[in-house]
Write a protein that holds these residues in place. Structure first.
Motif, PDB file in Angstrom:
ATOM      1  N   ASP A  25     115.361  15.844 115.427  1.00  0.00           N
ATOM      2  CA  ASP A  25     115.667  14.931 116.677  1.00  0.00           C
ATOM      3  C   ASP A  25     116.959  14.955 116.855  1.00  0.00           C
ATOM      4  N   GLU A  26     117.789  14.845 115.850  1.00  0.00           N
ATOM      5  CA  GLU A  26     119.306  15.056 115.855  1.00  0.00           C
ATOM      6  C   GLU A  26     120.056  15.832 114.815  1.00  0.00           C
ATOM      7  N   ARG A 246     121.693  15.365 120.018  1.00  0.00           N
ATOM      8  CA  ARG A 246     120.400  14.690 120.305  1.00  0.00           C
ATOM      9  C   ARG A 246     119.430  15.315 121.283  1.00  0.00           C
ATOM     10  N   LEU A 247     118.122  15.614 121.015  1.00  0.00           N
ATOM     11  CA  LEU A 247     117.334  16.156 121.689  1.00  0.00           C
ATOM     12  C   LEU A 247     117.234  15.356 123.245  1.00  0.00           C
TER      13      LEU A 247
END
Length: 248
Positions: A25-26, A246-247
């Protein structure tokens, strides 16, 4: 030129070189690149060589996730090992990686026996200096536009694309852009800034199934090959300003 905040649709890295590329996610970027990416590798001590994914495709079947004391290794059969790591007394050594010297520190770890049995060859776990077992630039980028055009070409040829193509390229990030940014372009990604370097040359790893490690008839190498024999897809990048990716 700076492009501000193109949307990140996928992030990933591999803690141990050659193992499954894990979605994140990050990702934290420091001056050297993605923190944690290919921190560890396996070496053939007798040959003084770092194991390469293309020669050891079974590595792709293994998942390696970080823990407070090291990492946990899981095989597709469900076997797992919670590995603690400790530098051996040998200090920094130079091992061959694609014809250049990679600085590594051998580890005293149960993982060496675990991987030796799994790969049916004598290997030793090692910790690599940042970037030394990364083939090209510390960051790799692919774009949704380039992936879509490649998938369309494969579909026209009769090949059924069964999994997301960006998993094949094991990129640090997939950006929602129609075309790859030109070399020299700076990308503002959250509080991080990266600068695009050059197109990335690919090898037969992209024709390995990212989950099974089996060589499949994807025709990817054939499709990206240029008339002069080069195999470019995606671009490399270096860190200008550290920060968190980050996404989205």
């Amino acid at each position: 030129m700076t492009l501000r905040a193109p949307r990140i649709t996928r992030l990933g890295l591999a803690l141990l070189k050659g193992t499954r590329h894990l979605d994140r996610d990050e990702i934290e970027l420091d001056a050297h690149g993605p923190v944690g990416d290919r921190t560890w590798c396996l070496v053939d001590r007798a040959a003084a060589r770092v194991l390469r994914t293309v020669d050891n495709p079974r590595l792709l079947r293994i998942t390696v996730r970080p823990t407070d004391g090291g990492f946990v290794v899981t095989t597709p059969e469900g076997h797992s090992l919670d590995a603690a790591t400790r530098d051996a007394a040998d200090g920094i050594q130079a091992y061959d990686y694609w014809g250049r010297g990679a600085r590594i520190r051998l580890q005293d770890s149960d993982c060496s026996a675990f991987f030796s049995e799994y790969l049916s060859r004598d290997v030793v776990l090692a910790r690599a200096d940042r970037g030394d077992v990364v083939y090209a630039d510390p960051i790799s980028i692919v774009t949704t536009g380039a992936l879509r055009r490649l998938e369309e070409a494969l579909t026209r040829s009769g090949y059924a694309v069964r999994s997301p193509l960006d998993a094949r390229f094991r990129a640090t990030m997939t950006l929602d852009l129609e075309h790859d940014p030109e070399p020299g372009t700076r990308l503002q990604l959250g509080d991080a800034v990266v600068e695009v370097t050059d197109p990335l040359e690919r090898c037969a790893v992209i024709d390995l199934d990212p989950e099974t490690g089996e060589r499949t008839n994807t025709q990817l190498l054939q499709r990206i090959r240029t008339t002069d024999g080069r195999l470019p897809f995606g671009v490399g990048a270096r860190v200008v300003s550290a920060g968190t990716l980050r996404l989205g």
